[in-house]
Design an enzyme around this catalytic site. Structure first.
Site, PDB file in Angstrom:
ATOM      1  N   HIS A   1       5.258  51.701  -7.698  1.00  0.00           N
ATOM      2  CA  HIS A   1       6.077  50.913  -8.627  1.00  0.00           C
ATOM      3  C   HIS A   1       7.226  50.243  -7.877  1.00  0.00           C
ATOM      4  O   HIS A   1       7.439  50.467  -6.696  1.00  0.00           O
ATOM      5  CB  HIS A   1       6.711  51.840  -9.684  1.00  0.00           C
ATOM      6  CG  HIS A   1       5.757  52.398 -10.689  1.00  0.00           C
ATOM      7  ND1 HIS A   1       5.788  52.056 -12.027  1.00  0.00           N
ATOM      8  CD2 HIS A   1       4.759  53.310 -10.569  1.00  0.00           C
ATOM      9  CE1 HIS A   1       4.854  52.729 -12.682  1.00  0.00           C
ATOM     10  NE2 HIS A   1       4.205  53.500 -11.820  1.00  0.00           N
TER      11      HIS A   1
ATOM     12  N   GLU B   1       8.936  54.246  -5.969  1.00  0.00           N
ATOM     13  CA  GLU B   1       9.603  53.022  -6.431  1.00  0.00           C
ATOM     14  C   GLU B   1      10.046  52.268  -5.183  1.00  0.00           C
ATOM     15  O   GLU B   1      10.898  52.748  -4.431  1.00  0.00           O
ATOM     16  CB  GLU B   1      10.833  53.364  -7.290  1.00  0.00           C
ATOM     17  CG  GLU B   1      10.534  54.171  -8.543  1.00  0.00           C
ATOM     18  CD  GLU B   1      10.100  53.326  -9.731  1.00  0.00           C
ATOM     19  OE1 GLU B   1      10.037  52.082  -9.605  1.00  0.00           O
ATOM     20  OE2 GLU B   1       9.811  53.920 -10.784  1.00  0.00           O
TER      21      GLU B   1
HETATM   22  O1  0X9 Z   1       9.480  54.265 -16.092  1.00  0.00           O
HETATM   23  C1  0X9 Z   1       8.510  54.316 -15.334  1.00  0.00           C
HETATM   24  O2  0X9 Z   1       7.352  54.333 -15.742  1.00  0.00           O
HETATM   25  C2  0X9 Z   1       8.738  54.354 -13.827  1.00  0.00           C
HETATM   26  N1  0X9 Z   1       9.832  53.522 -13.441  1.00  0.00           N
HETATM   27  S1  0X9 Z   1       9.722  51.875 -13.561  1.00  0.00           S
HETATM   28  O3  0X9 Z   1      11.045  51.325 -13.358  1.00  0.00           O
HETATM   29  N2  0X9 Z   1       8.798  51.330 -12.380  1.00  0.00           N
HETATM   30  O4  0X9 Z   1       9.158  51.543 -14.809  1.00  0.00           O
HETATM   31  C3  0X9 Z   1       9.063  55.766 -13.394  1.00  0.00           C
HETATM   32  C4  0X9 Z   1       7.976  56.741 -13.648  1.00  0.00           C
HETATM   33  C5  0X9 Z   1       8.273  58.085 -13.106  1.00  0.00           C
HETATM   34  N3  0X9 Z   1       7.581  59.067 -13.848  1.00  0.00           N
HETATM   35  C6  0X9 Z   1       6.966  60.141 -13.303  1.00  0.00           C
HETATM   36  N4  0X9 Z   1       6.857  60.200 -12.012  1.00  0.00           N
HETATM   37  N5  0X9 Z   1       6.516  61.070 -14.066  1.00  0.00           N
HETATM   38 ZN    ZN Z   2       6.971  50.660 -12.873  1.00  0.00          ZN
END
Ligand code: 0X9
Ligand code: ZN
Length: 426
Positions: free
Chosen positions: A314, A390
């Site tokens: 991400h 990220e």
């Molecule tokens: O919110 C999300 O889905 C992710 N961040 S983003 O800013 N790219 O949208 C973080 C997801 C993290 N969740 C887990 N690792 N469980």
């Molecule tokens: Zn994301």
């Protein structure tokens, strides 16, 4: 050459913070939008109420320390008069989106067996070119790789991946499993996944460390698990996040694929039940076509040789996030090993360009997420390690989802260096 002309110059009706993303008929250019990072000092509600009157487009979900927002040109002066503590992430988002949209033409190597040129990583590209790039790359290594499809998106696009194996033969080893572009606007994730794929394939015959890694694992790399969303970011709305699923009775489009996995989906607090939210979880666990296909494929990998490492790629923020998302106190049974590997990964990433990544369990480090991929992969998929990375930028003055094309290659290089460490140590 520009594949997407900037002549489509009609901006959308602005939306209020947190409200529905409007349906657009034409491409949104973001000309004159200024993007700010506002310090929230652990009181995001106070800041949100101060800026509620603006047609701000929110970027980030982790608002405890800061709120990143795009302010339309006609409101910039009034916003600045508020005197909030801010830094500027994009002086003119439209200008940066236009620069990023200046795609190079991709010359297919089809029929030549030549490896695509590394100039691929000098710019972003149209979706169709990404698919061609993968076909070309695979065709250069026909006996150790294959393109596969796991099912179709809501709008009927095949969700494709590349399977890469080593000397043990196809499907003989535990899986290293990557997902890119879960969130449509996180363009850098596909590019980084492509860079890693490129290096895995091209370094096998010359680098003994890569050969050892390739001979130990089967790689299943899916660069676009949300193809509809990605295409929509290129045709209409650069900041689109979710899939493009319509639902009867809802005027808003899209479900967040990273809130729809059928594990801890029902837990409250980490997703939204409103179809207009950026984190809409869907009507039932695993009810999007994309999640159905991903779940079935994940189960196949589990039942075959098992999953050693899963990474959901991400952007943005520069984090390496470990389980879990659904509960801030929960830890994986091998948490200590996970932590030390994540620190090692961050150290190795930093060695290329000094880029810092923060590591830690997802919920306690960032925020709560339910129905997210790494939790499913860990507890249902049986993955030994299931992480979210990220990518760049960290935010602040480095921009957000719109990362300058000049940072594609460095992003790929630092992650590849990190992967060489991680894959040799998992
Ligand atoms: O919110 C999300 O889905 C992710 N961040 S983003 O800013 N790219 O949208 C973080 C997801 C993290 N969740 C887990 N690792 N469980
Ligand atoms: Zn994301």
């Amino acid at each position: 050459m520009k594949l997407f002309t900037t002549a489509l110059l009609f901006a959308a009706a602005p939306m209020a913070l947190g409200s529905a993303v409007p349906q657009l008929e034409r491409k949104m250019t973001y000309d004159g939008y200024k993007v700010f990072r506002i310090s929230t000092h652990h009181n995001p509600a106070a800041i949100k109420s101060k800026i509620a009157k603006f047609a701000a487009i929110p970027f980030n979900l982790d608002n405890n320390e800061h709120l990143d927002v795009a302010i339309p040109p006609e409101e910039v002066a009034a916003f600045e008069k508020l005197g909030l503590e801010t830094s500027v992430m994009h002086q003119d988002l439209g200008k940066d989106v236009a620069e990023e949209g200046n795609f190079a033409t991709y010359e297919s190597t089809v029929g030549t067996q030549a490896v695509p040129s590394l100039t691929w990583f000098n710019s972003y590209h149209a979706y169709a070119d990404h698919r061609t790039f993968f076909n070309d790359l695979q065709a250069s290594f026909p006996s150790n790789s294959e393109i596969f499809e796991i099912g179709n998106s809501f709008q009927g696009r095949p969700i494709f991946g590349i399977h890469i194996w080593g000397s043990g033969g196809k499907g003989s080893k535990p899986a290293i499993y990557f997902h890119g572009t879960v969130h449509a606007r996180e363009w850098i994730s596909a590019k980084v996944v492509e860079y890693i794929t490129y290096q895995l394939l091209t370094q096998y015959s010359t680098d003994t460390a890569i050969k050892a890694i390739r001979d130990k694992y089967d790689f299943y790399i899916l660069p676009f698990v949300n193809p509809d969303g990605f295409v929509y970011t290129q045709t209409n709305e650069r900041l689109w996040r979710k899939n493009r699923q319509t639902r009867s009775g809802a005027s808003c489009v899209g479900t967040d694929i990273n809130r729809n996995w059928p594990y801890k989906w029902e837990v409250t607090g980490g997703a939204s039940t409103s179809p207009c939210s950026e984190t809409y979880k869907g009507q039932a666990a695993g009810d999007t076509p994309e999640n159905k296909a991903l779940v079935a494929f994940t189960q196949k990998l589990k039942a075959s040789k098992g999953i050693k490492l899963y990474i959901d790629w991400h952007s943005y923020g520069q984090y390496i996030l470990l389980p879990y998302g659904y509960n801030c106190a929960a830890r994986a049974s091998n948490h200590a090993t996970q932590s030390s590997l994540a620190s090692g990964l961050a150290t190795r990433i930093r060695q290329s360009y000094g880029t810092s990544f923060t590591t830690g369990p997802s919920c306690s480090t960032l925020y709560q997420t339910t129905g997210s991929a790494p939790d499913y992969l860990t507890d249902v998929g049986g993955a030994t390690f299931a992480w979210t990375i990220e990518l760049r930028p960290a935010g602040s003055s480095g921009g957000g989802f719109v990362l300058p094309p000049a940072q594609i290659l460095p992003s790929g290089i630092e992650q590849w260096e990190g992967m060489k460490y991680l894959l040799a140590n998992v």
